[in-house]
Design a protein around this motif. Sequence first.
Motif: not given
Length: 245
Positions: A38-46, A117-135
């Motif tokens: 899907p086309p990226l939203d303006a915030e994600s493109r930025e 598929a989601s906003r960039f910030t939503t996509w990025a947020y998951k990385f931190a959740l996963l890293e924190a859970a593993v640590k």
Amino acid sequence: MGVMQVEQGMRLARPGTVGRRQMDAATTHSATSRDVAPPLDAESREWLRTLRGSGRARDDAVARLHALLLRAARFECARRRPALPHLRGNDLDDVANQAADDALVSILARLDTFRGASRFTTWAYKFALLEAAVKLRRRAWQGGEIPLEPETWGLFASTERGPGESAEHGELLDTLQRAIADVLTPHQRRVLVALALNGVPIDVMAERLETTRGALYKTLHDARRKLRDHLEELGLPLETLGEGT
């Protein structure tokens, strides 16, 4: 609950827990999504434009992204804190900062995998959740003794079984216990018991044994195959042990 739980444990659906493959899965959509994304939203493109850029604009974007990841990691640490009473506030803050740092490195290396598929910030947020859970899982076992004897055999006994059924179930469980003790090598037994029966996170086990996750999965697979072959020779296919549960 029956011995089928042992079978499920030996399949090891990523014990303890969140692993690196989960993080990789969070970064991709599908093999064909490149053509139908899907086309990226303006915030994600930025976000993508500035993070792929250079100079002050990129530095500012990286700083803002790290702040977002730190908030996500702290949220995950706070959510899991009741289950980790031995960790103090400073410990949790240290975990959150490490998780944010590692998540930032992963995201910057995977910018091209973002499909919108989601906003960039939503996509990025998951990385931190996963890293924190593993640590946090690693920190929970840090310095602790890895149990080498099954601590959960008693849990497999069901109070809902009749006397005859309970006796048969107990015999099957005894057979499986003897097979683990007699058929497996000491290393296979240690890995199987720790990962599949006692729930030790595989990344913790890999670190403690100075090996890799892949090597441990291979050991677990070989142990499970040897047990299956042995039980089938006795006329007790492993799948049948959980019938009636």
